[in-house]
Design a protein around this motif. Structure first.
Motif, PDB file in Angstrom:
ATOM      1  N   THR A 184       0.838  -1.199   0.000  1.00 22.80           N
ATOM      2  CA  THR A 184       0.000   0.000   0.000  1.00 22.80           C
ATOM      3  C   THR A 184       0.875   1.252   0.000  1.00 22.80           C
ATOM      4  N   THR A 185       0.872   1.958  -1.107  1.00 22.45           N
ATOM      5  CA  THR A 185       1.704   3.155  -1.240  1.00 22.45           C
ATOM      6  C   THR A 185       0.947   4.445  -0.936  1.00 22.45           C
ATOM      7  N   ARG A 186      -0.365   4.346  -0.776  1.00 21.74           N
ATOM      8  CA  ARG A 186      -1.162   5.545  -0.491  1.00 21.74           C
ATOM      9  C   ARG A 186      -2.222   5.203   0.548  1.00 21.74           C
ATOM     10  N   THR A 187      -2.207   5.920   1.672  1.00 23.36           N
ATOM     11  CA  THR A 187      -3.186   5.719   2.742  1.00 23.36           C
ATOM     12  C   THR A 187      -4.046   6.971   2.878  1.00 23.36           C
ATOM     13  N   PRO A 188      -5.175   6.883   3.564  1.00 23.98           N
ATOM     14  CA  PRO A 188      -5.995   8.079   3.787  1.00 23.98           C
ATOM     15  C   PRO A 188      -5.246   9.181   4.541  1.00 23.98           C
ATOM     16  N   GLN A 189      -4.277   8.800   5.373  1.00 24.00           N
ATOM     17  CA  GLN A 189      -3.486   9.794   6.103  1.00 24.00           C
ATOM     18  C   GLN A 189      -2.402  10.419   5.219  1.00 24.00           C
ATOM     19  N   GLY A 190      -2.178   9.836   4.066  1.00 25.92           N
ATOM     20  CA  GLY A 190      -1.141  10.301   3.157  1.00 25.92           C
ATOM     21  C   GLY A 190       0.123   9.484   3.305  1.00 25.92           C
ATOM     22  N   GLY A 191       0.758   9.208   2.215  1.00 23.92           N
ATOM     23  CA  GLY A 191       1.991   8.432   2.235  1.00 23.92           C
ATOM     24  C   GLY A 191       1.748   6.939   2.287  1.00 23.92           C
ATOM     25  N   PRO A 246       9.285   5.176 -12.253  1.00 24.42           N
ATOM     26  CA  PRO A 246       8.779   6.455 -12.772  1.00 24.42           C
ATOM     27  C   PRO A 246       7.348   6.410 -13.307  1.00 24.42           C
ATOM     28  N   GLY A 247       6.845   5.274 -13.728  1.00 23.80           N
ATOM     29  CA  GLY A 247       5.490   5.192 -14.273  1.00 23.80           C
ATOM     30  C   GLY A 247       4.409   4.984 -13.216  1.00 23.80           C
ATOM     31  N   HIS A 248       4.790   4.798 -11.996  1.00 19.45           N
ATOM     32  CA  HIS A 248       3.835   4.530 -10.912  1.00 19.45           C
ATOM     33  C   HIS A 248       3.064   5.810 -10.575  1.00 19.45           C
ATOM     34  N   PRO A 249       1.753   5.710 -10.324  1.00 23.44           N
ATOM     35  CA  PRO A 249       0.970   6.912 -10.014  1.00 23.44           C
ATOM     36  C   PRO A 249       1.404   7.631  -8.735  1.00 23.44           C
ATOM     37  N   ASP A 250       2.067   6.940  -7.816  1.00 26.89           N
ATOM     38  CA  ASP A 250       2.521   7.568  -6.566  1.00 26.89           C
ATOM     39  C   ASP A 250       3.990   7.961  -6.604  1.00 26.89           C
ATOM     40  N   ALA A 251       4.604   7.957  -7.787  1.00 20.05           N
ATOM     41  CA  ALA A 251       6.020   8.324  -7.899  1.00 20.05           C
ATOM     42  C   ALA A 251       6.188   9.816  -7.644  1.00 20.05           C
ATOM     43  N   ASP A 252       7.310  10.174  -6.995  1.00 18.99           N
ATOM     44  CA  ASP A 252       7.602  11.594  -6.776  1.00 18.99           C
ATOM     45  C   ASP A 252       8.241  12.189  -8.031  1.00 18.99           C
ATOM     46  N   GLN A 262      11.225  12.715  -8.821  1.00 16.60           N
ATOM     47  CA  GLN A 262      12.425  11.995  -9.281  1.00 16.60           C
ATOM     48  C   GLN A 262      12.094  10.578  -9.757  1.00 16.60           C
ATOM     49  N   GLY A 263      10.827  10.143  -9.666  1.00 18.39           N
ATOM     50  CA  GLY A 263      10.426   8.824 -10.131  1.00 18.39           C
ATOM     51  C   GLY A 263      10.469   7.744  -9.061  1.00 18.39           C
ATOM     52  N   TYR A 264      10.671   8.103  -7.800  1.00 15.79           N
ATOM     53  CA  TYR A 264      10.741   7.134  -6.717  1.00 15.79           C
ATOM     54  C   TYR A 264       9.387   6.993  -6.023  1.00 15.79           C
ATOM     55  N   VAL A 265       9.069   5.750  -5.686  1.00 10.07           N
ATOM     56  CA  VAL A 265       7.834   5.438  -4.951  1.00 10.07           C
ATOM     57  C   VAL A 265       8.231   4.949  -3.562  1.00 10.07           C
ATOM     58  N   THR A 266       7.579   5.493  -2.550  1.00 10.30           N
ATOM     59  CA  THR A 266       7.818   5.063  -1.173  1.00 10.30           C
ATOM     60  C   THR A 266       6.872   3.910  -0.856  1.00 10.30           C
ATOM     61  N   TYR A 267       7.451   2.793  -0.384  1.00  8.65           N
ATOM     62  CA  TYR A 267       6.689   1.588  -0.065  1.00  8.65           C
ATOM     63  C   TYR A 267       6.652   1.370   1.449  1.00  8.65           C
ATOM     64  N   PRO A 268       5.722   0.554   1.915  1.00  8.63           N
ATOM     65  CA  PRO A 268       5.647   0.257   3.352  1.00  8.63           C
ATOM     66  C   PRO A 268       6.901  -0.460   3.851  1.00  8.63           C
ATOM     67  N   ASN A 269       7.171  -0.293   5.146  1.00  8.54           N
ATOM     68  CA  ASN A 269       8.316  -0.968   5.768  1.00  8.54           C
ATOM     69  C   ASN A 269       7.901  -2.335   6.313  1.00  8.54           C
ATOM     70  N   VAL A 270       7.147  -3.070   5.517  1.00  8.16           N
ATOM     71  CA  VAL A 270       6.649  -4.395   5.898  1.00  8.16           C
ATOM     72  C   VAL A 270       7.516  -5.450   5.224  1.00  8.16           C
ATOM     73  N   ASN A 271       8.129  -6.296   6.040  1.00 10.56           N
ATOM     74  CA  ASN A 271       8.941  -7.401   5.550  1.00 10.56           C
ATOM     75  C   ASN A 271       8.137  -8.686   5.759  1.00 10.56           C
ATOM     76  N   PRO A 272       7.698  -9.353   4.682  1.00 12.09           N
ATOM     77  CA  PRO A 272       6.854 -10.547   4.844  1.00 12.09           C
ATOM     78  C   PRO A 272       7.481 -11.644   5.697  1.00 12.09           C
ATOM     79  N   VAL A 273       8.791 -11.788   5.671  1.00 14.75           N
ATOM     80  CA  VAL A 273       9.446 -12.822   6.487  1.00 14.75           C
ATOM     81  C   VAL A 273       9.308 -12.485   7.970  1.00 14.75           C
ATOM     82  N   MET A 274       9.520 -11.221   8.320  1.00 13.26           N
ATOM     83  CA  MET A 274       9.362 -10.807   9.712  1.00 13.26           C
ATOM     84  C   MET A 274       7.910 -10.950  10.162  1.00 13.26           C
ATOM     85  N   GLU A 275       6.987 -10.611   9.294  1.00  6.85           N
ATOM     86  CA  GLU A 275       5.568 -10.711   9.642  1.00  6.85           C
ATOM     87  C   GLU A 275       5.159 -12.159   9.862  1.00  6.85           C
ATOM     88  N   MET A 276       5.632 -13.059   9.025  1.00  8.85           N
ATOM     89  CA  MET A 276       5.301 -14.475   9.201  1.00  8.85           C
ATOM     90  C   MET A 276       5.914 -15.015  10.494  1.00  8.85           C
TER      91      MET A 276
END
Length: 144
Positions: free
Chosen positions: A33-40, A90-96, A98-112
């Protein structure tokens, strides 16, 4: 501690571990999830437990006050402060700009790993509740 106190402590731990598993599930569901109601981007959530202290033995023995039996409670759920990863897309709708998209700090291995830990703790507390229940039933049979 009496058997009913054991049930109370294990019951509080069951509720806390169930909540922990739900938070881990929410983290996994929002791993991209790259976009939340709170932003970011979504920020990983962590559960903070708080131990409830046991009453002192002399106070319990003398029945001077009704003290909580102890256990565990959810203190709060907090956002993980670790940095959010950025990917060049760069083609992502949430790109800044410079073309970078900020992703969640969720690591599936840690979550499992967290989920497996919560499930195992839940199982152990459920077994403790069952053992206390069996002891109560045996005590009632002896008394009758």
């Amino acid at each position: 501690m009496n058997l009913f106190g054991m049930l109370e402590v294990s019951g509080s731990a069951l509720a806390a571990e169930r909540w922990r598993a739900e938070v881990v599930s929410a983290n996994m569901a929002n791993a991209e999830t790259t976009r939340t109601p709170q932003g970011g981007a979504y920020r990983r959530q962590l559960v903070v437990f708080r131990a409830l202290p046991m009453a002192r033995f002399p106070a319990l023995l003398a029945s001077l006050h009704k003290a909580p039996e102890g256990g565990v409670r959810i203190e709060r759920v907090v956002g993980d402060a670790s940095p959010l990863p950025r990917r060049f897309e760069p083609g992502h709708p949430d790109a800044d700009a410079q073309g970078y998209v900020t992703y969640p700090n969720v690591n599936p291995v840690m979550e499992m790993t967290d989920l497996l830990s919560a499930v195992r703790a839940y199982q152990l507390n459920a077994a403790a509740v069952q053992a206390a229940k069996n002891m109560i039933q045996q005590s009632l049979q002896i008394l009758s």
